[in-house]
Design a protein around this motif. Structure first.
Motif, short mmCIF file in Angstrom:
data_model
loop_
_atom_site.label_atom_id
_atom_site.label_comp_id
_atom_site.label_asym_id
_atom_site.label_seq_id
_atom_site.Cartn_x
_atom_site.Cartn_y
_atom_site.Cartn_z
N PHE A 78 0.70 -1.35 0.16
CA PHE A 78 -0.07 0.00 -0.11
C PHE A 78 0.93 1.24 -0.08
O PHE A 78 1.77 1.49 0.97
N HIS A 79 0.57 2.11 -1.03
CA HIS A 79 1.51 3.36 -1.08
C HIS A 79 0.89 4.44 -0.35
O HIS A 79 -0.19 4.44 -0.08
N ALA A 97 -2.18 -1.18 11.41
CA ALA A 97 -2.03 -1.93 12.68
C ALA A 97 -1.81 -3.38 12.19
O ALA A 97 -1.07 -4.20 12.84
N ARG A 98 -2.38 -3.79 11.24
CA ARG A 98 -2.45 -5.22 10.69
C ARG A 98 -1.12 -5.55 9.78
O ARG A 98 -0.83 -6.62 9.51
N GLY A 99 -0.65 -4.51 9.39
CA GLY A 99 0.45 -4.55 8.26
C GLY A 99 1.77 -4.33 9.16
O GLY A 99 2.19 -4.22 10.18
N LEU A 100 2.75 -4.51 8.16
CA LEU A 100 4.41 -3.90 8.47
C LEU A 100 4.56 -2.54 7.67
O LEU A 100 4.32 -2.27 6.64
N ARG A 132 5.63 2.86 2.94
CA ARG A 132 4.77 1.79 2.39
C ARG A 132 4.32 1.02 3.53
O ARG A 132 5.04 0.66 4.59
N VAL A 133 3.06 0.36 3.23
CA VAL A 133 2.43 -0.64 4.31
C VAL A 133 2.40 -2.04 3.54
O VAL A 133 1.92 -1.98 2.56
N GLN A 134 3.19 -2.92 4.12
CA GLN A 134 3.03 -4.33 3.61
C GLN A 134 2.17 -4.91 4.38
O GLN A 134 2.10 -5.31 5.53
N CYS A 135 1.05 -5.52 3.64
CA CYS A 135 -0.21 -6.01 4.25
C CYS A 135 -0.90 -6.80 3.12
O CYS A 135 -1.22 -6.13 1.98
N GLU A 136 -1.39 -8.01 3.24
CA GLU A 136 -1.91 -8.67 2.10
C GLU A 136 -3.35 -7.82 1.97
O GLU A 136 -4.13 -7.72 2.78
N GLN A 137 -3.95 -7.98 0.63
CA GLN A 137 -5.37 -7.33 0.34
C GLN A 137 -6.51 -8.02 1.15
O GLN A 137 -7.38 -7.42 1.46
N THR A 248 5.88 -9.55 4.23
CA THR A 248 4.57 -9.05 4.64
C THR A 248 4.60 -9.85 6.15
O THR A 248 5.47 -10.34 6.56
N PRO A 249 3.35 -9.47 6.56
CA PRO A 249 3.25 -9.85 8.03
C PRO A 249 3.29 -11.31 8.43
O PRO A 249 3.87 -11.89 9.35
N ASP A 250 3.11 -11.99 7.34
CA ASP A 250 3.08 -13.69 7.64
C ASP A 250 4.20 -14.33 6.76
O ASP A 250 4.42 -15.32 7.32
#
Length: 425
Positions: A78-79, A97-100, A132-137, A248-250
């Motif tokens: 996410f940009h 909060a859910r991402g990195l 950027r936020v790294q988080c699955e869609q 990603t978080p996972d």
């Protein structure tokens, strides 16, 4: 919001408080709007568009082909301007909060390591989200669906695959694959690259297919222990086999190009051998555990038009591009906000709204052609440079850009997509 069985979930009639820029609006005088706008597809793009409309006081019905929200992770970056838009819809904090948070990304040589690292902190004066936020869609879509459920007049229907679209001067009708029909004032198509809506309208989808397939492997590993100094996003240049590393978080994800002319089964079976060569080249020692892997073809295509009467195309239904740079989902979310906003004004009968919607549709198509498509294709070309002299020039350019704050800011305004949305100096 309707559940899959058609029961209606309770909702707060007042809805959550809304930021000023995307606050809900009542119709300017006259009776309340009753005929809903239809949205085909409940991915990040469709749900974003639906939330923009519902917050503007427009009844909206989302028609999703699946029996539930998609569980696939797919896009994961996410940009900054996307985070700004999601903040305007009240879901950015929960997503962050859910991402990195990824404040840097880097270019690396496959064998010698880091070449240049860019720090998004230089964008602190340009955006409240200089990262950027790294988080699955699939972690965003439930947030959007929950926010939509709190708004009156918003409905999400599962098991409703749009197969055809008909329109006249006053309405649009979505024909589902089981023959049922749903009527709306307008339809916003976010039903993916194989959009049935786009096909039913006969809208062209010209472009090209990349020679490689892209193989994406998700690893149950912390690659930073194996590769010291690794940034959360790393573009690894190599004349023979470039790649991308994404955290990603996972998982850590590895994206590898795969030549045409081989079967998917053979390529997936040979993944361990490819990873062994990669570890040897990059100086990693122990084997990497693969959680799952997939292979897909990549296209660069743009629809001949994003608006046809009462129907709008956005996201992958309107344009597709390679994933290098993480611009596909982001530009789709931008489509959703920038098309749904004038559409809401049109539904409410605001003067000039029809022309504004036309202009927005053309602007989004221009962005897909001249910015997103061009930028992502350039990223692909840079990763695979083979000529030694051209490669040396590229590495020197990357180092010089990272070392100069002004040049770095210019590069980051483009790669973050800020420059695609507003004037920058």
């Amino acid at each position: 919001m309707s559940t899959p069985t058609g029961r209606t979930a309770p909702r707060d009639p007042a809805g959550p408080s809304a930021p000023r820029d995307l606050a809900r609006r009542a119709a300017p005088g006259g009776p309340a709007v009753r005929t809903p706008v239809l949205v085909a597809g409940a991915g990040p793009v469709g749900l974003t568009a639906a939330l923009v409309l519902a917050r503007a006081g427009v009844p909206v019905t989302v028609l999703e082909a699946g029996d539930a929200l998609a569980a696939e992770s797919r896009a994961s970056t996410f940009h900054p301007p996307t985070l700004e838009m999601l903040d305007g819809l009240g879901v950015a904090d929960a997503l962050v909060a859910r991402g990195l948070i990824a404040r840097t990304f880097q270019y690396r040589d496959r064998r010698t390591g880091p070449v240049a690292e860019l720090d998004l902190a230089v964008l602190s004066g340009d955006t409240p989200y200089p990262y950027r936020v790294q988080c699955e869609q699939n972690k965003l879509t439930p947030l959007l669906a929950d926010a939509l459920a709190e708004l009156p007049g918003a409905e999400l229907r599962f098991g409703c695959k749009v197969a055809d679209v008909r329109q006249d001067e006053s309405s649009v009708t979505a024909v589902l694959n089981d023959g049922r029909t749903v009527r709306g004032s307008h339809l916003l198509a976010a039903d993916g690259a194989h959009s049935a809506v786009r096909h039913s309208l006969g809208v062209g989808f010209e472009g090209m297919t990349y020679p490689e397939r892209f193989l994406v492997a998700s690893l149950d590993e912390d690659l930073t222990t194996e590769l010291p100094g690794l940034a959360p996003i790393a573009y690894v240049l190599d004349p023979d086999e470039w790649l991308v590393l994404l955290r990603t978080p996972d998982h850590w994800r590895i994206l590898l190009p795969t030549p045409d002319g081989t079967s998917d089964e053979d390529e997936l079976a040979g993944l361990e051998e490819r990873l062994a060569r990669l570890r040897a080249d990059m100086g990693a020692e122990r084997p990497w555990r693969v959680a799952h892997a997939s292979l897909y073809r990549v296209h660069q295509r743009v629809a001949a038009g994003f608006r046809q009467g009462r129907v709008l195309l956005c996201g992958d239904a309107a344009h597709v591009n390679n994933p290098l740079g993480g611009m596909g989902m982001n530009s789709g979310i931008h489509d959703a906000v920038l098309l749904a906003t004038p559409l809401a004004a049109l539904v409410h009968g605001e003067p000039g709204a029809d022309a504004a919607l036309d202009a927005a549709a053309e602007a989004r198509r221009s962005c897909a052609l001249t910015y997103v498509g061009a930028q992502t294709h350039r990223n692909w070309e840079r990763l695979r440079v083979r000529d030694p002299e051209a490669r040396a020039e590229l590495l020197a350019e990357l180092r010089a850009t990272a070392a100069d704050p002004a040049r770095a800011r210019g590069a980051l305004l483009r790669s973050s997509m800020i420059a695609s949305l507003r004037p920058v100096s």
